[in-house]
Design an enzyme around this catalytic site. Sequence first.
Site, short mmCIF file in Angstrom:
data_model
loop_
_atom_site.label_atom_id
_atom_site.label_comp_id
_atom_site.label_asym_id
_atom_site.label_seq_id
_atom_site.Cartn_x
_atom_site.Cartn_y
_atom_site.Cartn_z
N CYS A 10 -1.54 1.72 -3.06
CA CYS A 10 -2.52 2.81 -2.88
C CYS A 10 -1.91 4.21 -2.87
O CYS A 10 -2.40 5.11 -3.55
CB CYS A 10 -3.27 2.66 -1.55
SG CYS A 10 -3.34 1.02 -0.84
N TYR A 18 -9.45 -2.96 -11.32
CA TYR A 18 -9.32 -1.56 -10.88
C TYR A 18 -7.90 -1.03 -11.04
O TYR A 18 -7.72 0.14 -11.41
CB TYR A 18 -9.87 -1.37 -9.46
CG TYR A 18 -8.95 -1.75 -8.31
CD1 TYR A 18 -8.14 -0.79 -7.71
CD2 TYR A 18 -8.92 -3.03 -7.82
CE1 TYR A 18 -7.30 -1.13 -6.65
CE2 TYR A 18 -8.10 -3.38 -6.76
CZ TYR A 18 -7.29 -2.43 -6.18
OH TYR A 18 -6.48 -2.76 -5.14
N CYS A 34 0.82 -1.21 0.00
CA CYS A 34 0.00 0.00 0.00
C CYS A 34 0.87 1.27 0.00
O CYS A 34 0.67 2.16 -0.82
CB CYS A 34 -0.93 -0.02 1.21
SG CYS A 34 -1.96 1.45 1.30
N GLU A 84 -7.17 2.26 -13.25
CA GLU A 84 -6.62 3.45 -12.59
C GLU A 84 -5.37 3.92 -13.33
O GLU A 84 -5.19 5.12 -13.58
CB GLU A 84 -6.29 3.13 -11.13
CG GLU A 84 -7.55 2.97 -10.27
CD GLU A 84 -7.27 2.52 -8.84
OE1 GLU A 84 -8.14 2.71 -7.99
OE2 GLU A 84 -6.19 1.95 -8.55
N GLU A 133 -26.34 15.67 -3.53
CA GLU A 133 -27.73 15.85 -3.08
C GLU A 133 -28.68 14.95 -3.87
O GLU A 133 -29.77 14.61 -3.42
CB GLU A 133 -28.17 17.31 -3.12
CG GLU A 133 -28.26 17.94 -4.49
CD GLU A 133 -28.58 19.44 -4.40
OE1 GLU A 133 -29.62 19.78 -3.82
OE2 GLU A 133 -27.78 20.25 -4.91
N LYS A 158 0.09 5.40 -6.07
CA LYS A 158 -0.93 5.44 -7.14
C LYS A 158 -1.79 6.69 -7.01
O LYS A 158 -2.02 7.40 -7.98
CB LYS A 158 -1.80 4.19 -7.04
CG LYS A 158 -3.03 4.27 -7.90
CD LYS A 158 -4.08 3.29 -7.45
CE LYS A 158 -4.84 3.78 -6.25
NZ LYS A 158 -5.80 2.77 -5.75
N HIS A 216 -27.05 21.61 -0.47
CA HIS A 216 -27.18 22.30 -1.75
C HIS A 216 -26.19 23.45 -1.86
O HIS A 216 -25.98 24.15 -0.87
CB HIS A 216 -28.62 22.84 -1.86
CG HIS A 216 -28.90 23.44 -3.20
ND1 HIS A 216 -29.05 22.68 -4.34
CD2 HIS A 216 -29.04 24.73 -3.58
CE1 HIS A 216 -29.28 23.48 -5.36
NE2 HIS A 216 -29.26 24.72 -4.93
C1 LIG Z 1 -1.23 -0.84 -7.49
C2 LIG Z 1 -2.07 -1.14 -6.28
C3 LIG Z 1 -3.00 -0.23 -5.85
C4 LIG Z 1 -3.78 -0.48 -4.72
N1 LIG Z 1 -4.70 0.44 -4.34
C5 LIG Z 1 -5.46 0.24 -3.25
C6 LIG Z 1 -6.37 1.22 -2.80
O1 LIG Z 1 -6.55 2.27 -3.42
N2 LIG Z 1 -7.07 0.97 -1.66
C7 LIG Z 1 -6.91 -0.19 -0.95
O2 LIG Z 1 -7.56 -0.36 0.09
N3 LIG Z 1 -6.05 -1.15 -1.36
C8 LIG Z 1 -5.32 -0.97 -2.50
N4 LIG Z 1 -4.42 -1.92 -2.90
C9 LIG Z 1 -4.36 -3.19 -2.16
C10 LIG Z 1 -3.51 -3.04 -0.89
O3 LIG Z 1 -2.24 -2.55 -1.24
C11 LIG Z 1 -3.40 -4.40 -0.20
O4 LIG Z 1 -4.69 -4.90 0.04
C12 LIG Z 1 -2.66 -4.29 1.13
O5 LIG Z 1 -1.38 -3.76 0.95
C13 LIG Z 1 -2.57 -5.67 1.78
O6 LIG Z 1 -1.81 -5.61 2.94
P1 LIG Z 1 -1.02 -6.90 3.47
O7 LIG Z 1 -0.53 -6.55 4.83
O8 LIG Z 1 -1.86 -8.10 3.33
O9 LIG Z 1 0.19 -7.10 2.46
P2 LIG Z 1 1.26 -6.12 1.86
O10 LIG Z 1 0.94 -4.71 2.10
O11 LIG Z 1 1.41 -6.57 0.44
O12 LIG Z 1 2.57 -6.44 2.67
C14 LIG Z 1 3.23 -7.66 2.58
C15 LIG Z 1 4.70 -7.41 2.89
O13 LIG Z 1 5.32 -8.66 3.11
C16 LIG Z 1 6.61 -8.63 2.53
N5 LIG Z 1 7.01 -10.03 2.34
C17 LIG Z 1 6.43 -10.94 1.53
N6 LIG Z 1 6.99 -12.15 1.71
C18 LIG Z 1 7.95 -12.00 2.67
C19 LIG Z 1 8.85 -12.91 3.30
N7 LIG Z 1 8.88 -14.20 3.01
N8 LIG Z 1 9.70 -12.42 4.24
C20 LIG Z 1 9.69 -11.08 4.56
N9 LIG Z 1 8.84 -10.19 4.00
C21 LIG Z 1 7.97 -10.65 3.07
C22 LIG Z 1 6.41 -7.84 1.25
O14 LIG Z 1 7.64 -7.31 0.78
C23 LIG Z 1 5.44 -6.76 1.73
O15 LIG Z 1 6.13 -5.63 2.19
C24 LIG Z 1 -3.61 -1.70 -4.02
C25 LIG Z 1 -2.66 -2.63 -4.45
C26 LIG Z 1 -1.90 -2.36 -5.57
C27 LIG Z 1 -0.89 -3.37 -6.02
#
Ligand SMILES: Cc1cc2nc3c(=O)[nH]c(=O)nc-3n(C[C@H](O)[C@H](O)[C@H](O)COP(=O)(O)OP(=O)(O)OC[C@H]3O[C@@H](n4cnc5c(N)ncnc54)[C@H](O)[C@@H]3O)c2cc1C
Length: 459
Positions: A48, A180, A43, A184, A443, A51, A438
């Site tokens: 997010c 999406y 994110c 976007e 509205e 972006k 308004h």
């Molecule tokens: C381009 C894009 C736009 C988005 N826009 C939106 C939006 O507008 N609104 C919204 O709500 N959501 C959006 N999302 C989705 C949102 O980013 C995810 O839902 C959110 O980040 C999920 O969080 P998470 O904690 O599950 O995983 P992540 O945020 O993906 O974090 C996982 C972390 O784990 C690390 N990792 C993975 N494997 C290992 C390992 N084995 N050892 C150590 N570290 C590891 C990764 O490097 C990463 O930093 C978007 C996603 C993308 C790709």
Amino acid sequence: MNEFDYDLFVIGAGSGGVRAARMAATYGAKVAVAEEYRVGGTCVIRGCVPKKLMVYASKFAHDFEDAAGFGWTVGDSSFSWSDFIARKDAEIDRLNGLYIKNLERHNVEIIQSRAEIESPHRVRLTGQDRHVTAKYILVATGGRPNFAQHLPGAEHMITSNEVFHLEDKPDRVVVVGGGYIALEFAGIFNGLGVDTTVLYRGEEILRGFDDDVRATLHEEMEKKGVQIICNDVISSIEKGEDGLTVKTKGGETLMADQILSAIGRSPYTEGLGLERVGVELDAKGAIKVDEHNRTNIDHVFAVGDVTNRVNLTPVAIREGAALVETLFNNNPTEIDYENIPTAVFTQPEIGTVGMSQAEAEAAFDNLDIYMAKFRPMKNTLAGNDEKMLMKIIVDADSDKVIGCHVLGSDSGEMAQLLGIAVKMGATKADFDATMAVHPTASEELVTMKEPTSRIRKNG
Ligand SMILES: Cc1cc2nc3c(=O)[nH]c(=O)nc-3n(C[C@H](O)[C@H](O)[C@H](O)COP(=O)(O)OP(=O)(O)OC[C@H]3O[C@@H](n4cnc5c(N)ncnc54)[C@H](O)[C@@H]3O)c2cc1C
């Protein structure tokens, strides 16, 4: 003496992992979080946040055009990709720093390394060639972009991971996908003056959203100059002197400087050691969890995109928090996944909560649909032909609003507030009883008196 090195070991410092780590530490747990890339996760680092900054940057072109309708003469304008990318990167660095500071302030140990599970209490830190033990392990590794690697010329495509770091602004982009993220970025590139084509294999863009919203978005994006090709896929990509030649199965030939593949994301579970430990995955590779984020293996938990429930940042954060309440505060907490409001930052933007009409038709016998499509006040003076769409779906038996969809300026902001109303079980009568604000576009949401259609299953 403590039996384990840590009470909680979190793999992945993204939205879910960071929230869980910080909260657990607040409750007095000894916590470490391993991150293989950058603290903040998808994110903050490549989702997010960057972006949305790009969406802001790209909107100015349309704003300058609108300004003329209000008497402004905007002088020669130009956009510097390199300046913008540098400023965007500085902001991401700042946020990354804040996340690190915040974790450190709560005494969470940050370990810069990939982590893999060796047993229900043991994690291997591959970057540091050592292992650690923990009472509980939380997998919060998120997802990663799908990629058609066997496609001829696939090596010339980029994904959302790379799109934030392009050195130059391309002149021509083909965006592959109709979800999406694809749309976007199509809006971003188009706004920045890039010749943009969307290539999508499905019938209509933005599957899963309300059909009227999908069709109107399609229309409005095309009006702004995005070419959208549905029912077609790439057959090959070739690199030549004039850039990349994209051939499609439907017989199209498209020229591009960049091809952005945005064909969905998959849970990032590969190579994590889950099979070794016996953690169950579903057919898509997502970790199966129960309502308390427990995997089938005691002491191993998972939250966020890696569980492929609702892949949004606020959901991952709530899941992380709920897990910590359950494990460290003796307060078993479940997430309510119903009526999650969400926004799509296309141009025009979408804000939505609840069911699409198709979902509502499958679930309810009698529906009243209220829909308005109009040119908002600001657009009339601007000479801007962009339409706004508002749609309310009502269960005619209970009068409850079960879906609310807005397409147009600021509709992401509206979705947050509509989300509260729909979550509280607001009826159409409640909407009607609310005084209009308004003059606003929103509205319209409280002034649509007569249904535009009535659906009755039994005649
Ligand atoms: C381009 C894009 C736009 C988005 N826009 C939106 C939006 O507008 N609104 C919204 O709500 N959501 C959006 N999302 C989705 C949102 O980013 C995810 O839902 C959110 O980040 C999920 O969080 P998470 O904690 O599950 O995983 P992540 O945020 O993906 O974090 C996982 C972390 O784990 C690390 N990792 C993975 N494997 C290992 C390992 N084995 N050892 C150590 N570290 C590891 C990764 O490097 C990463 O930093 C978007 C996603 C993308 C790709």
